[in-house]
Design an enzyme around this catalytic site. Structure first.
Site, PDB file in Angstrom:
ATOM      1  N   LYS A 249       5.230  -2.154  -6.394  1.00  0.00           N
ATOM      2  CA  LYS A 249       6.487  -1.863  -5.840  1.00  0.00           C
ATOM      3  C   LYS A 249       7.329  -0.860  -6.259  1.00  0.00           C
ATOM      4  O   LYS A 249       7.971  -0.245  -5.472  1.00  0.00           O
ATOM      5  CB  LYS A 249       6.970  -3.356  -6.090  1.00  0.00           C
ATOM      6  CG  LYS A 249       6.187  -4.627  -5.169  1.00  0.00           C
ATOM      7  CD  LYS A 249       6.913  -5.913  -5.728  1.00  0.00           C
ATOM      8  CE  LYS A 249       6.108  -6.913  -4.922  1.00  0.00           C
ATOM      9  NZ  LYS A 249       6.247  -8.302  -5.485  1.00  0.00           N
TER      10      LYS A 249
ATOM     11  N   GLN B 232       9.734 -11.447 -10.128  1.00  0.00           N
ATOM     12  CA  GLN B 232       8.043 -11.694  -9.618  1.00  0.00           C
ATOM     13  C   GLN B 232       7.558 -12.894  -9.970  1.00  0.00           C
ATOM     14  O   GLN B 232       7.978 -13.260 -11.089  1.00  0.00           O
ATOM     15  CB  GLN B 232       7.333 -10.457 -10.404  1.00  0.00           C
ATOM     16  CG  GLN B 232       5.972 -10.435 -10.331  1.00  0.00           C
ATOM     17  CD  GLN B 232       5.612 -10.255  -8.662  1.00  0.00           C
ATOM     18  OE1 GLN B 232       6.058  -9.323  -8.341  1.00  0.00           O
ATOM     19  NE2 GLN B 232       4.627 -10.630  -8.130  1.00  0.00           N
TER      20      GLN B 232
ATOM     21  N   ASP C 265      13.711 -10.749  -1.325  1.00  0.00           N
ATOM     22  CA  ASP C 265      12.585 -11.561  -1.168  1.00  0.00           C
ATOM     23  C   ASP C 265      12.857 -12.659  -0.014  1.00  0.00           C
ATOM     24  O   ASP C 265      11.907 -12.892   0.504  1.00  0.00           O
ATOM     25  CB  ASP C 265      12.221 -12.064  -2.234  1.00  0.00           C
ATOM     26  CG  ASP C 265      10.865 -11.401  -3.110  1.00  0.00           C
ATOM     27  OD1 ASP C 265      10.200 -10.566  -2.338  1.00  0.00           O
ATOM     28  OD2 ASP C 265      10.799 -11.454  -4.338  1.00  0.00           O
TER      29      ASP C 265
END
Ligand code: NAD
Length: 287
Positions: free
Chosen positions: A54, A98, A121
């Site tokens: 990422k 994460q 997200d």
């Protein structure tokens, strides 16, 4: 005829190039640099790889990326404090925690603490609600990536039967919610671990989306001839990445299929960049 391969890597590259061009324009016109702050707790090897990918993708597209590494011993209060600081930092447009977090941490409370306008997200309940109502702020990256692949590959969805295997908040549920939206117009069935005769349900699918987390769960005889198969699964088997679909068997039955690796995975990252760029524009009221 063997199934057409839906090339996620190539489609993702197009999206990333588009993000890079728009980012360059944004920086030139306003000086604003879209900024993703990633938080990694502990040292789960798979999470390390995801976060590194990422970060690299951000840098390649001209976005700023900062990584906050915390030890496994981090407390819930420490992590909440970091999230609060990132929420207040005006230079940060997107916050990504994460997953999975170490077991002693409450992921729901952590994800709920992220400011919905920085929740790239799209896991916050406010963003889930907006998406469900068909007025999304951000769309969760993996299902958004799947939708983009269907669109680019010109897969008809209206009136088609889409079967989603998996009901997680991250993939299965939002995936089904997107497919049923007006304009997409699929008829959607969600299968899960308690579904009876899952093979029979799958065999009625024009579009089958597998997000189970079991290597090669979907066999060739679970597919309707000509079905479009999207394999979300990423499973490590003997150091090899394997999807949730038996790829070789499915290729002989499906009309189109996504590979693993090189399918949904790269799309997820591309959509994260897109969400971060969108967030930067929204924060500065540019769109
Ligand atoms: P999850 O474990 O949260 O959910 C799995 C779902 O599968 C559950 O809802 C469960 O009901 C269902 N399931 C389990 N066993 C089943 C069975 N025997 N029959 C039918 N359904 C069953 O997983 P997730 O986070 O949704 O991820 C699913 C897969 O997708 C994993 O392999 C994960 O690594 C992968 N994934 C990939 C990406 C990507 O970018 N490509 C992103 C997220 C997740």
């Amino acid at each position: 005829m063997p199934a057409q391969i839906i090339d996620g890597k190539a489609i993702a590259e197009t999206v990333r190039n588009q993000v890079a061009a728009e980012t360059q324009r944004l920086i030139r016109d306003t000086g604003i640099v879209p900024h993703l702050a990633a938080v990694l707790v502990g040292n789960d090897p798979a999470s390390e790889v995801y976060v590194r990918n990422k970060e690299r993708a951000c840098q390649k597209a001209g976005l700023r990326s900062t990584l906050h590494r915390l030890s496994t011993a981090t407390t819930q209060a420490d992590l909440l404090e970091l999230i609060a600081a990132l929420n207040h930092d005006m230079s940060v447009h997107g916050i990504l925690v994460q997953l999975p977090l170490p077991k002693h941490l409450d992921s729901t409370q952590i994800l709920d603490a992220i400011l919905p306008t920085k929740d790239v997200d799209a896991f916050h309940p406010e963003n889930t609600g907006l998406m469900l109502q068909g007025r999304p702020r951000f769309v969760p990256c993996t299902p958004a990536g799947v939708m983009k692949m269907l669109e680019v590959s010109k897969v008809p969805t209206a009136g088609r039967h889409a079967v989603v295997i998996g009901r997680s908040d991250i993939v299965g549920k939002p995936m089904a919610a997107l497919l049923v939206q007006k304009g997409i117009d699929a008829t959607v069935t969600i299968c899960h671990s308690r579904t009876a005769d899952i093979g029979a349900v799958c065999r009625t699918a024009d579009i089958l989306i597998a997000a189970v987390g079991i290597p090669e769960f979907v066999k060739g005889d679970m597919l309707k001839p000509g079905a479009v198969v999207i394999d979300v699964g990423i499973n490590r088997v003997n150091e090899r990445l394997v999807g949730d679909v038996d790829f070789v068997a499915a290729c002989a039955v499906a009309s189109a299929i996504t590979p693993v690796p090189g399918g949904v995975g790269p799309m997820t990252i591309a959509m994260l960049l897109l969400n971060t760029l969108k967030s930067a524009r929204m924060m500065h009221r540019l769109s």
